[in-house]
Design a protein around this motif. Structure first.
Motif, mmCIF file in Angstrom:
data_model
loop_
_atom_site.group_PDB
_atom_site.id
_atom_site.type_symbol
_atom_site.label_atom_id
_atom_site.label_comp_id
_atom_site.label_asym_id
_atom_site.label_seq_id
_atom_site.Cartn_x
_atom_site.Cartn_y
_atom_site.Cartn_z
ATOM 1 N N ALA A 158 0.883 -1.278 -0.020
ATOM 2 C CA ALA A 158 -0.031 -0.050 -0.063
ATOM 3 C C ALA A 158 0.815 1.412 -0.095
ATOM 4 C CB ALA A 158 -0.886 0.044 0.921
ATOM 5 N N PRO A 159 0.601 2.374 -0.813
ATOM 6 C CA PRO A 159 1.371 3.466 -0.746
ATOM 7 C C PRO A 159 0.795 4.684 0.197
ATOM 8 C CG PRO A 159 -0.262 3.438 -2.795
ATOM 9 C CD PRO A 159 -0.553 2.168 -2.005
ATOM 10 N N TYR A 160 1.508 5.363 0.531
ATOM 11 C CA TYR A 160 1.307 6.429 1.509
ATOM 12 C C TYR A 160 2.169 7.788 1.056
ATOM 13 C CZ TYR A 160 -1.083 3.144 4.238
ATOM 14 O OH TYR A 160 -1.830 2.031 4.719
ATOM 15 N N TYR A 161 1.604 8.945 1.101
ATOM 16 C CA TYR A 161 2.544 10.279 1.079
ATOM 17 C C TYR A 161 3.031 10.653 2.307
ATOM 18 C CZ TYR A 161 0.336 10.742 -3.584
ATOM 19 O OH TYR A 161 -0.263 10.374 -5.062
ATOM 20 N N VAL A 162 4.342 11.082 2.228
ATOM 21 C CA VAL A 162 5.033 11.419 3.437
ATOM 22 C C VAL A 162 5.179 12.889 3.446
ATOM 23 C CG1 VAL A 162 6.871 11.309 4.999
ATOM 24 C CG2 VAL A 162 6.084 9.075 3.567
ATOM 25 N N VAL A 163 4.310 13.693 4.296
ATOM 26 C CA VAL A 163 4.184 14.968 4.284
ATOM 27 C C VAL A 163 4.932 15.687 5.520
ATOM 28 C CG1 VAL A 163 2.680 16.912 3.961
ATOM 29 C CG2 VAL A 163 2.070 14.775 3.029
ATOM 30 N N GLY A 178 7.921 12.960 -7.055
ATOM 31 C CA GLY A 178 7.743 14.434 -7.395
ATOM 32 C C GLY A 178 8.361 15.257 -6.475
ATOM 33 N N ASP A 179 7.727 16.067 -5.795
ATOM 34 C CA ASP A 179 8.396 17.068 -4.976
ATOM 35 C C ASP A 179 8.512 16.604 -3.554
ATOM 36 O OD1 ASP A 179 8.642 19.137 -6.868
ATOM 37 O OD2 ASP A 179 6.746 20.004 -6.372
ATOM 38 N N GLY A 180 7.840 15.409 -3.318
ATOM 39 C CA GLY A 180 7.979 14.768 -1.893
ATOM 40 C C GLY A 180 8.456 13.406 -1.891
ATOM 41 N N LEU A 181 8.071 12.763 -0.520
ATOM 42 C CA LEU A 181 8.541 11.371 -0.472
ATOM 43 C C LEU A 181 7.242 10.410 -0.494
ATOM 44 C CD1 LEU A 181 10.896 12.009 2.553
ATOM 45 C CD2 LEU A 181 11.670 11.169 -0.034
ATOM 46 N N LEU A 182 7.393 9.222 -0.832
ATOM 47 C CA LEU A 182 6.491 8.096 -1.072
ATOM 48 C C LEU A 182 6.630 7.050 -0.142
ATOM 49 C CD1 LEU A 182 3.690 7.256 -2.347
ATOM 50 C CD2 LEU A 182 5.361 6.024 -3.883
ATOM 51 N N LEU A 183 6.005 6.649 0.647
ATOM 52 C CA LEU A 183 6.322 5.149 1.778
ATOM 53 C C LEU A 183 5.414 4.300 1.057
ATOM 54 C CD1 LEU A 183 6.644 4.939 5.564
ATOM 55 C CD2 LEU A 183 5.037 3.909 4.344
ATOM 56 N N GLU A 184 5.950 3.044 0.840
ATOM 57 C CA GLU A 184 5.103 2.151 0.518
ATOM 58 C C GLU A 184 5.328 0.702 1.421
ATOM 59 O OE1 GLU A 184 4.976 1.692 -4.130
ATOM 60 O OE2 GLU A 184 6.901 2.671 -3.627
ATOM 61 N N THR A 185 4.378 0.409 1.822
ATOM 62 C CA THR A 185 4.342 -0.840 2.743
ATOM 63 C C THR A 185 4.706 -1.964 2.079
ATOM 64 O OG1 THR A 185 1.868 -1.262 2.820
ATOM 65 C CG2 THR A 185 2.717 -0.160 4.722
ATOM 66 N N LEU A 186 5.526 -2.749 2.643
ATOM 67 C CA LEU A 186 5.945 -4.113 2.025
ATOM 68 C C LEU A 186 5.386 -5.257 2.530
ATOM 69 C CD1 LEU A 186 9.879 -2.899 1.496
ATOM 70 C CD2 LEU A 186 7.715 -2.730 -0.230
ATOM 71 N N ARG A 187 5.279 -6.416 1.991
ATOM 72 C CA ARG A 187 4.814 -7.704 2.419
ATOM 73 C C ARG A 187 6.193 -8.392 2.921
ATOM 74 N NH1 ARG A 187 2.132 -7.473 -2.418
ATOM 75 N NH2 ARG A 187 0.021 -7.120 -2.206
#
Length: 281
Positions: A110-115, A158-167
């Motif tokens: 699952a993807p999440y934006y880190v802000v 993009g201009d930020g960071l993306l966090l993705e949970t891993l199995r």
């Protein structure tokens, strides 16, 4: 509708701690959802938890069970689960870095934006973002959220960071048993050449906007068309709830048990029919 953070805490790189929030990158509101309706009455369908032979039960009587053998479960009380539930840690530390293409796609969940939470956090946030971008690395760490511990990968987006949970590794099914029957012989050279040329001719930069979910779009159009039509059937259940038979304690009466009880009582009475002057309810 404003996005709500699903987690607040610190993103840590060694001694640098950055206050951040996690926001889900998925837009679940874009999907058309339905409610099941009982067509004859027009009322929404509700669900009850039932047990074979007992009927509807009180949710307070439900515990978790793990199957250990056929028709055998070890029971786990809610308090026991709560005791081992991990507290939500407020720090996500990047403890390792790997190449961007090193993690197989099947591990991503699952993807999440880190802000960053405020302007003061942006300086350190940009440093970490640009350092990951320049080294072409992905940061790895573990995050505790909703009582679970997630393995996470953090990358520039993009201009930020993306966090993705891993199995985790034990969540991935091994491919070898499924691919074992595929022959390991090389493909025909001429066919391979044609296939390669076809792939090259259709290659282009990825653009997600070039694709759309045609079924979802058709579904939205169908709903909108039916909503505009005055001839389309409608259900207006109102606020009243269907009457449910209860016993003296207020518990829902099992329909099957009630029918059997009525049948037994009818047999004892000799199966007398109601008077012609009265209608059977």
């Amino acid at each position: 509708m404003a996005s709500r953070p699903v987690w607040k805490g610190q993103l840590r790189l060694s001694l640098v701690a950055i206050p951040v929030e996690l926001h889900s990158a998925r837009d679940r509101g874009s999907k058309t959802s339905f409610r099941q309706i009982h067509k004859p009455s027009g009322k929404p369908v509700s669900y009850q938890k039932v047990v074979d032979g007992l009927g509807p039960i009180d949710t307070a009587e439900i515990v978790k069970g793990f199957q250990t053998a056929k028709n055998e479960y070890v029971l786990i009380e809610p308090e026991e689960v709560e005791e081992i539930r991990l507290e939500t840690k407020k720090t996500l530390e990047m403890v390792q870095f790997v190449e961007q293409g090193e993690i197989a796609p099947l591990y991503y969940d699952a993807p999440y934006y880190v802000v960053p939470v405020d302007e003061l956090a942006q300086d350190a946030y940009r440093v970490v973002r640009d350092a990951l971008r320049e080294t072409r690395k992905v940061g790895l760490g573990q995050l505790t959220m909703r009582g679970r511990e997630y393995l996470c990968a953090i990358r520039p987006c993009g201009d930020g960071l993306l966090l993705e949970t891993l199995r985790y590794e034990d969540e991935i099914r091994k491919a070898e048993p499924l691919f074992a029957q595929i022959e390991d012989d090389p493909a025909d050279k001429e066919l391979l050449k044609v296939a390669t040329q076809l792939i090259e001719s259709k290659s282009a930069p990825f653009d997600a906007s070039a694709y759309e979910d045609h079924y979802a779009q058709a579904l939205k159009e169908l709903v909108a068309r039916k909503a505009r039509s005055k001839k389309a059937p409608r259900a207006r259940p109102g606020e009243d709830k269907p009457e449910v038979e209860t016993d003296a304690k207020g518990n829902v009466v099992d329909l099957m048990a009630a029918l059997k009880k009525s049948l037994a009582a009818d047999k004892k009475s000799g199966g007398k029919k109601p008077s012609p002057r009265k209608k059977a309810s």
